[in-house]
Enzyme design. Structure first.
Site: not given
Lengths: 278, 219
Positions: A39, A55, A57, A71, A85, A167, A204, A207
Site C-alpha cells: 500500500t 491508494d 490496490r 484502506k 500490511g 510499500s 511503486d 500501489s
C-alpha cells in the site's frame, strides 16, 4: 436449566488447524496466498486538523487482487485508522478497536481521545509479538488537538506531524518532506497529500488505482471517495463479446422440483383502493 | 554449519512479449516497463530488438543476459553473412539460437526468447525458446511475467481453443495489432509488472517494420 450458552474464547492464537495444515502440505495442497495490501498510506496535520489519504490496490503476489479497496477504517467519529500490511489483520484489528472504543465512549460519556486508541492497539499488538502484520496510522481530532500516530506490528508507536507508510511509503514521504510546513491551509494540505500519493501510486508497483482522501477537523469530516483516479480502465479498440453458445453445452438436465403449498396468505395493499376510485 | 551464500547471479526484470505470425506478416509487441523488486527502473525499455537480418528478437528475463545474447547473436549473424554471402534466414537463425543457448546449459541465459521474422517463402514465422534453447515453431508466442494472464486470451482468440468453435481465426495485420493492444490493456488491470506503454511492431516484406506505441496505465 441454566448453563453458559456461549463460551468466551480464551484469547490468543488457536493452533487447532496446525495438524490439518501439515497433512495438507504433505499432500501438496498449496495454502492460499495471504493477501497483502502493498500500500501507500499518508497523513499530515494542517492548520485545522488532519488530511489522510490511501491508494486502493490489493495484491496477492504480483497479481492485482482488488482494485477498489478502502484502506481508511473508522475507529470512532473523530478517529480514523489507515492500514497497511496484511489485509485481514488491518481489517479485523481496526474493527475490534472500533467496538472497544464505542463501549469506552458509552462508559466514560466523553469523546474518545486518539491517545487512548493508540495505547489500546499498541498494548494489544505487543502481546502478539509482531505476528499480527498491521502497520497502522491512527489519526484524529479530540479535545487535546489533532494527532497522527504510526503503529508498528510489534507495538512501537510514534506521534508525528506527518507520516507515510506501506510499500510506497518512502516515495510519499520524500514528497511530503520536501514541501511540508506547519499550519498549511486545507487546499495546500490536500494538494500535498495528493501529490505524495500520486508519486507512490505511479512509482511503486504495489500501489495504484485510486487515491481516497479524508479531511478531518473538529467540525467536519470530508470524504473524497475517490479524490482522484490515477489510472482509469482503458477502452477496448474492438468488441470481444462472446457469441451465445461459445461455451459448449455438453448435457442438459431438466428436473421438476416437487413442492406442496403449505400456507397461503392474501394481503391487501393500498393499490387496490386506488384502482377502485379510478 | 553450511554457510549460506548471499550472491545470486540472476535478477528478474519482468517484461512481457507477444508475437503473432500471419500469412505475410508478423506482429510483435512488448510492454515498456522495466522493474526491479518493488519499483520501476525504466518506463521506456522495450524488449524487442531488431537484428541485422530484419528479424525481431523478443527477450525478457534477466536484462544482463538479454543484452549479451543479443550482442553475441549480432556478431554471429554478421559472420554468417560474410561467409555465406547472404543474410541469414529466420529459421536458420532460430536453429543457431537453439544451439548457442544449449552451449550454456550449465550456466544458462536466464531469458525467455522468441525470434520472429519472415521465412524464405514470405510467410510469418515465430520460434519460441526456453532458457536452455529448446526450440518450437509456433503460430503465436507469449513470454514474460504476465504470460499466464495473456496466453489463454491468445489461445481463445487466435485458435478458438476452449470455445465451441475451435479452429484458427484469420485476421489482417491491423486487426491483430488492435487485438494485441486490447490484450495488454486487459492484462495491465491485473498485473503489477505490466504498464506504461506497449510497443507494437508489424513486419512485412513491402513496408519493413512499422512501429506503434500505445500508452498504458502508469500505476
Amino acid at each position: 436449566m441454566s448453563g453458559i450458552a456461549f463460551e468466551q474464547p480464551a484469547g490468543g492464537f488457536v493452533f487447532d488447524n496446525c495438524r490439518r495444515n501439515d497433512i495438507l502440505l504433505k499432500n501438496n495442497v498449496l495454502p492460499g496466498k495471504i493477501h497483502k495490501t502493498g500500500t501507500t498510506i499518508a497523513a499530515i496535520t494542517y492548520k485545522d486538523g488532519v488530511v489522510i489519504a490511501a491508494d486502493s490496490r490489493c495484491t496477492a503476489g504480483n497479481i492485482i487482487f482488488d482494485d477498489n479497496v478502502l484502506k481508511i477504517h473508522r475507529l470512532s467519529d473523530n478517529i480514523y485508522a489507515l492500514g497497511a500490511g496484511t489485509s485481514a489483520d488491518c481489517d479485523f484489528q481496526t474493527r475490534l478497536l472500533e467496538s472497544q472504543l464505542e463501549l469506552l465512549k458509552l462508559n466514560q460519556d466523553r469523546q474518545v481521545r486518539v491517545a487512548t486508541a493508540v495505547r489500546k492497539i499498541q498494548q494489544h499488538l505487543f502481546r502478539y509479538r509482531g505476528y499480527i502484520g498491521a502497520y497502522l496510522i491512527i489519526v484524529g481530532v479530540d479535545v487535546t488537538g489533532s494527532h497522527i500516530a504510526t503503529v508498528h506490528p510489534h507495538g512501537s508507536i510514534a506521534f508525528l506531524p506527518f507520516v507515510a507508510s506501506g510499500s510506497g511509503g518512502y516515495t510519499s514521504l520524500s514528497v511530503i518532506e520536501d514541501r511540508y510546513k506547519e499550519n498549511m491551509t486545507e487546499d495546500e494540505a490536500k494538494q500535498l497529500v495528493r501529490d505524495a500519493l500520486y508519486a507512490s501510486t505511479t512509482t511503486d508497483l504495489y500501489s495504484g488505482s485510486k487515491i481516497n482522501m479524508f479531511v478531518l477537523t473538529k467540525e467536519k469530516l470530508d470524504k473524497f471517495l475517490p479524490y482522484e483516479i490515477v489510472a482509469a480502465r482503458t477502452e477496448k479498440q474492438a468488441d470481444y463479446t462472446l457469441a451465445k453458445g461459445t461455451t459448449e453445452v455438453i448435457s442438459t438436465n431438466v428436473k421438476k422440483i416437487e413442492f406442496d403449498i403449505v400456507n397461503e396468505k392474501v394481503k391487501a395493499t393500498g393499490a387496490h383502493e386506488a384502482m377502485e376510485l379510478a | 554449519m553450511v554457510k549460506q551464500h548471499g550472491w545470486y547471479p540472476y535478477e528478474f526484470q519482468s517484461g512481457t512479449t507477444v508475437a503473432v505470425a500471419g500469412d505475410d506478416y508478423v506482429v510483435v509487441a512488448s510492454d515498456t516497463r522495466l522493474t526491479e523488486n518493488y519499483s520501476i527502473q525504466s518506463r521506456t525499455h522495450s524488449n524487442v530488438y531488431k537484428m541485422h537480418n530484419n528479424s525481431l528478437l523478443l527477450s525478457t528475463g534477466f536484462l544482463g543476459d538479454v543484452l549479451t545474447l543479443k550482442k553475441t547473436l549480432d556478431g554471429r549473424i554478421k559472420t554468417y553473412e560474410y561467409t555465406h554471402n547472404k543474410p541469414i534466414s529466420t529459421p536458420a537463425l532460430a536453429q543457431m539460437i537453439s544451439i548457442m543457448m544449449y552451449g550454456r546449459r550449465f550456466f544458462p541465459y536466464y531469458t525467455s526468447t522468441v525470434i520472429t521474422g519472415l521465412n524464405t517463402d514470405g510467410k510469418g514465422c515465430v520460434y519460441g525458446f526456453d532458457p536452455v534453447g529448446s526450440m518450437t515453431e509456433q503460430l503465436y508466442a507469449c513470454s514474460g511475467s504476465a504470460m499466464p494472464l495473456i496466453l489463454p486470451i491468445l489461445d481463445a482468440n487466435i485458435l478458438g481453443k476452449n470455445t465451441s468453435k475451435p479452429g484458427q481465426v484469420k485476421r489482417t495485420k491491423e486487426e491483430t495489432v488492435k487485438m494485441i493492444k486490447d490484450i495488454y490493456m486487459a492484462a495491465c488491470e491485473r498485473s503489477v509488472e505490466l504498464g506504461d506503454a506497449v510497443v507494437v511492431h508489424t513486419l512485412t516484406k513491402e513496408k519493413g517494420i512499422e512501429t506503434d506505441v500505445h500508452p498504458l496505465r502508469k500505476d
